[in-house]
Motif scaffolding. Structure first.
Motif, PDB file in Angstrom:
ATOM      1  N   ALA A  49       0.842  -1.212   0.000  1.00  0.00           N
ATOM      2  CA  ALA A  49       0.000   0.000   0.000  1.00  0.00           C
ATOM      3  C   ALA A  49       0.871   1.254   0.000  1.00  0.00           C
ATOM      4  CB  ALA A  49      -0.917  -0.016   1.224  1.00  0.00           C
ATOM      5  N   ALA A  50       1.952   1.234   0.792  1.00  0.00           N
ATOM      6  CA  ALA A  50       2.850   2.411   0.850  1.00  0.00           C
ATOM      7  C   ALA A  50       3.500   2.645  -0.507  1.00  0.00           C
ATOM      8  CB  ALA A  50       3.910   2.209   1.932  1.00  0.00           C
ATOM      9  N   ALA A  51       3.950   1.552  -1.140  1.00  0.00           N
ATOM     10  CA  ALA A  51       4.629   1.680  -2.439  1.00  0.00           C
ATOM     11  C   ALA A  51       3.668   2.248  -3.488  1.00  0.00           C
ATOM     12  CB  ALA A  51       5.171   0.331  -2.884  1.00  0.00           C
ATOM     13  N   GLU A  52       2.397   1.824  -3.416  1.00  0.00           N
ATOM     14  CA  GLU A  52       1.410   2.344  -4.380  1.00  0.00           C
ATOM     15  C   GLU A  52       1.211   3.842  -4.217  1.00  0.00           C
ATOM     16  OE1 GLU A  52      -2.126  -0.039  -4.033  1.00  0.00           O
ATOM     17  OE2 GLU A  52      -1.097  -1.733  -4.981  1.00  0.00           O
ATOM     18  N   SER A  53       1.204   4.311  -2.972  1.00  0.00           N
ATOM     19  CA  SER A  53       0.942   5.751  -2.804  1.00  0.00           C
ATOM     20  C   SER A  53       2.219   6.593  -2.899  1.00  0.00           C
ATOM     21  CB  SER A  53       0.199   6.026  -1.490  1.00  0.00           C
ATOM     22  OG  SER A  53       1.062   5.884  -0.407  1.00  0.00           O
ATOM     23  N   LEU A  54       3.388   6.017  -2.606  1.00  0.00           N
ATOM     24  CA  LEU A  54       4.605   6.853  -2.571  1.00  0.00           C
ATOM     25  C   LEU A  54       5.402   6.830  -3.879  1.00  0.00           C
ATOM     26  CD1 LEU A  54       5.814   6.183   1.092  1.00  0.00           C
ATOM     27  CD2 LEU A  54       4.595   8.158   0.187  1.00  0.00           C
ATOM     28  N   GLY A  55       5.151   5.824  -4.728  1.00  0.00           N
ATOM     29  CA  GLY A  55       5.765   5.853  -6.063  1.00  0.00           C
ATOM     30  C   GLY A  55       7.205   5.378  -6.102  1.00  0.00           C
ATOM     31  N   LYS A  56       7.907   5.784  -7.166  1.00  0.00           N
ATOM     32  CA  LYS A  56       9.195   5.169  -7.502  1.00  0.00           C
ATOM     33  C   LYS A  56      10.329   5.510  -6.518  1.00  0.00           C
ATOM     34  CE  LYS A  56      10.610   8.880 -10.635  1.00  0.00           C
ATOM     35  NZ  LYS A  56      11.066   9.678  -9.500  1.00  0.00           N
ATOM     36  N   ASP A  57      10.171   6.549  -5.731  1.00  0.00           N
ATOM     37  CA  ASP A  57      11.239   6.889  -4.780  1.00  0.00           C
ATOM     38  C   ASP A  57      11.144   6.110  -3.476  1.00  0.00           C
ATOM     39  OD1 ASP A  57      12.643   8.653  -6.401  1.00  0.00           O
ATOM     40  OD2 ASP A  57      11.226  10.272  -5.976  1.00  0.00           O
TER      41      ASP A  57
END
Ligand SMILES: NC(=O)c1ccc[n+]([C@@H]2O[C@H](COP(=O)([O-])OP(=O)(O)OC[C@H]3O[C@@H](n4cnc5c(N)ncnc54)[C@H](O)[C@@H]3O)[C@@H](O)[C@H]2O)c1
Length: 251
Positions: free
Chosen positions: A48-56
């Motif tokens: 979920a965090a990766a989906e909202s925070l993106g490539k960085d």
């Protein structure tokens, strides 16, 4: 110079980045221009965090208290790291000494303190070689006085303060700053249930008499963490244990 952000070009590690204070901190670091290795034992929270925070945001699903945990976190991106936020931690059910089981003591100290020491030992040599590094450790109100948790959590957070002071004192001449944040109550998933009747009777009333129900947001704690991680804003702050509790520690 107009669009320069305060963490541009920085690479950071945040443990416990899937929830609460860690997620809010990773979010602010990325908004400030950093790339963040986010470590957490919950794969779902990391997704979920990766989906909202993106490539960085570079997620790594890992138990930081596992033998190879710190090495796996450090290897998730190529260092040296500029910023290390030692945030992952668990509560202890407010269990007092006479009811304490060895397993609780070992688990809480292992995650809250030993893992912090081991991950920092892994990351620090790269920072020393680079000549700079900002480390922020998550302590707690429970490191300042005895009425905010059980014995295992309270001792683990006293250890965090000791780790923080040691690093600040010994490695300041290498350009390292190490500070700790001591939050009061924060609305997160950490869990604050009382598993002990003795603690309900002797700890809970003291807490409610002084705490006055002020629950901070994770973002309020992340604001202070990011201030301390900022080499410009906090350039002369090293070895500090800073309460972030709307005054609870002086009540
Ligand atoms: N919430 C509060 O009231 C409060 C108060 C004082 C201090 N703190 C400290 O703040 C820190 C962050 O807690 P929070 O309130 O955001 O809790 P949280 O439970 O919302 O987030 C902690 C995250 O750490 C992860 N985690 C736990 N053990 C792990 C392990 N072994 N390996 C990898 N990941 C692990 C969890 O999966 C979770 O996503 C902790 O160190 C906690 O002790 C919290």
């Amino acid at each position: 110079m107009e669009n320069v952000k305060r963490f541009d070009g920085k690479i950071a590690i945040v443990t416990g980045a899937g929830s609460g204070i860690g997620l809010a901190t990773a979010t602010q670091l990325i908004a400030g221009g950093a790339r963040v290795v986010g470590a957490d034992m919950s794969k779902d929270r990391l997704t979920a965090a990766a989906e909202s925070l993106g490539k960085d945001f570079i997620p790594i699903a890992v138990d930081i208290s596992a033998h190879d945990g710190p090495a796996r976190v450090a290897a998730a991106a190529s260092g040296p790291y500029d910023i290390l936020i030692n945030n992952a931690g668990i509560m202890d059910g407010f269990v007092p000494l006479t009811e304490l089981e060895d397993a609780t003591w070992e688990k809480v100290l292992s995650i809250n303190a030993t893992s912090m020491m081991r991950l920092t030992r892994q990351v620090l040599p790269g920072m020393i070689k680079a000549g700079h590094g900002a480390i922020v450790n998550l302590s707690s109100e429970a490191s300042l006085r005895a009425i905010c948790a059980g014995i295992a959590y309270s001792v683990s957070k006293h250890m965090v303060n000791g780790i923080t002071k040691h690093i600040a004192a010994v490695y300041t001449q290498d350009g390292i700053r190490c500070n700790a944040v001591a939050p009061g109550g924060v609305s997160t998933n950490v869990g604050g249930e009382f598993l002990s009747d003795l603690s309900k009777e002797r700890i809970a009333p003291v807490m409610s008499a002084t705490f006055r129900g002020h629950m901070a947001t994770p973002q309020q704690i992340a604001d202070l963490i990011c201030f301390l991680a900022d080499d410009k804003a906090a350039s002369n702050v090293n070895g500090a244990i800073i309460p972030c509790d709307n005054g609870w520690s002086v009540m």
